[in-house]
Design an enzyme around this catalytic site. Structure first.
Site, short mmCIF file in Angstrom:
data_model
loop_
_atom_site.label_atom_id
_atom_site.label_comp_id
_atom_site.label_asym_id
_atom_site.label_seq_id
_atom_site.Cartn_x
_atom_site.Cartn_y
_atom_site.Cartn_z
NE ARG A 167 -4.05 -1.91 0.07
CZ ARG A 167 -5.13 -2.06 0.84
NH1 ARG A 167 -5.34 -1.25 1.84
NH2 ARG A 167 -5.98 -3.04 0.61
CD GLN A 169 -2.74 5.67 -4.06
OE1 GLN A 169 -3.06 6.42 -4.98
NE2 GLN A 169 -2.73 6.05 -2.79
CG ASP A 216 -4.51 -2.09 -3.70
OD1 ASP A 216 -4.81 -3.29 -3.61
OD2 ASP A 216 -4.53 -1.31 -2.73
CB SER A 276 -7.95 -0.81 -3.70
OG SER A 276 -7.19 -0.67 -2.51
CE1 TYR A 285 -4.61 -5.02 3.58
CE2 TYR A 285 -2.30 -4.36 3.71
CZ TYR A 285 -3.38 -4.84 2.98
OH TYR A 285 -3.22 -5.12 1.65
#
Length: 377
Positions: free
Chosen positions: A122, A127, A130, A133, A228
């Site tokens: 992360r 991003q 990911d 996500s 997390y």
């Protein structure tokens, strides 16, 4: 280089690892793409559309995987598919190594350089890669839609000549990507929304979406590395259970999303809490594939317990196969693009890069990820 896109064979898996858009962009990088026939069927992508984008169509998985330098999949390959891959091939997929550690040795023995896309760190530059996500965002949305469909009342307040219908009360447990999207979706449908999380930093996010934040007052932090949540102390868990037990009695819909990497999902809603819920209430357990946040949840089933409908759908993002495939394929494109040398059109991997060390499970016949190497656990 040859990139193979095999058809997913896991029961219920509707997604595909490439879209026409990503095929075009991968081709522009100098990669030859071979898609197994029917791979995009459940995502409404016909073979002809892949061909128009620049891919070749293979009649079987064996044909697609033969001599492939790169393999993109959604889920982990079967033993049969592993046997079809050449030594030195690079595999990128959601590999779920915590659930099947022996499979890592199979990748290593086959000489496959395996990358678990769900282990993407992360960090800002990752991003766009990911997958958790992108898929959780859709799952959070779909969880609310599924709950609303099963709910036998309306979600928003309705004022009619015959009387007023009160808005539904929706409680989101776990404010990660899925939880935030669930809050936003429930608010759009007109519900009164509340949410809880062990990470105090999520309070502002919940309130910005119009939700009420419910949290145990404690100095203990639930924040872990990479954004997390971490497992909390027994004392905190008892306090949280008491708070939730009182709040949950008044809710119409409860959606749980809490996961801890590498561990079974924490129990958030006990059987006693379910018994306290109003008849006709809905509970959606998005953590059911990791054991569930409620002991009454059953993976792949919708059951009624103590008058409450408990939805344990698996692969919720896959229920939106068109969008989830498009986003997942884009994640893979963004992952592989920096790894290709623009001049030689060959892989040029920096094995010390944080993104690589975070996702690479096996390399050159060895298990290399620190979470799974013998002696590192």
């Amino acid at each position: 280089m040859k990139l193979a896109i095999p058809k997913e064979r896991l029961d219920g898996e509707t997604r595909v690892a490439a879209s026409p858009e990503t095929v075009k962009k991968l081709s522009a990088l100098g990669i030859d793409i071979v898609v197994e026939t029917g791979a995009g069927e459940h995502a409404s992508i016909a073979d002809a559309v892949y061909q128009e984008a620049g891919a070749a169509i293979a009649s079987s998985a064996a044909e697609a995987l033969k001599d492939a330098d790169l393999v993109f999949k959604v889920r982990a390959p079967s033993d049969e598919e592993i046997g079809m891959m050449k030594r030195g091939a690079m595999l990128a997929a959601i590999l779920s190594p915590w659930d099947d550690k022996p499979r890592l040795q199979k990748y290593a023995a086959a000489g496959i350089n395996a990358f678990a896309m769900e282990f993407m760190p992360r960090i800002t530059r990752a991003q766009s890669m990911d997958v958790l996500s992108s898929q959780s965002n859709l799952a959070g949305y779909k969880a609310v839609i599924n709950a609303a469909a099963a709910f036998t009342r309306a979600m928003p307040m309705m004022m009619t000549a015959a009387g007023t219908i009160a808005p539904a009360r929706v409680f989101i447990m776990g404010v990660g990507v899925a939880g935030l999207q669930a809050i936003a979706t429930a608010k759009r449908l007109g519900a009164i929304v509340s949410a809880t999380d062990v990470r105090s930093a999520t309070k502002e996010q919940v309130q910005s979406l119009g939700g009420t934040f419910i949290m145990v007052e404690s100095e203990e932090s639930g924040d872990a590395a990479g954004g997390y949540a971490k497992e909390m102390s027994d004392e905190y868990k008892r306090a949280q259970a008491a708070l939730v037990a009182e709040h949950i009695k008044k809710q119409d819909i409860v959606i749980t999303t809490a996961l801890i990497p590498g561990r079974p999902a924490p129990e958030l809603v006990s059987e006693e809490m379910v018994k306290s819920m109003k008849p006709g209430s809905i509970l959606v357990d998005l953590a059911v594939e990791r054991g569930g946040n409620c002991p009454l949840s059953e993976a792949g089933k919708r059951v009624v317990k103590h008058g409450v409908t408990i939805i344990g759908d698996t692969n919720v993002a896959g229920q939106l196969a068109v969008d989830s495939s498009a986003l997942y394929a884009k994640n893979l494109l963004n992952f592989i693009t920096p790894l290709i040398d623009k001049e030689t059109k060959a892989l040029a991997i920096n094995w010390e890069d944080e993104i690589i060390t975070g996702t690479c499970l096996t390399r050159d016949g060895q298990v290399v990820h620190p979470s799974f190497r013998e002696g590192d656990n």
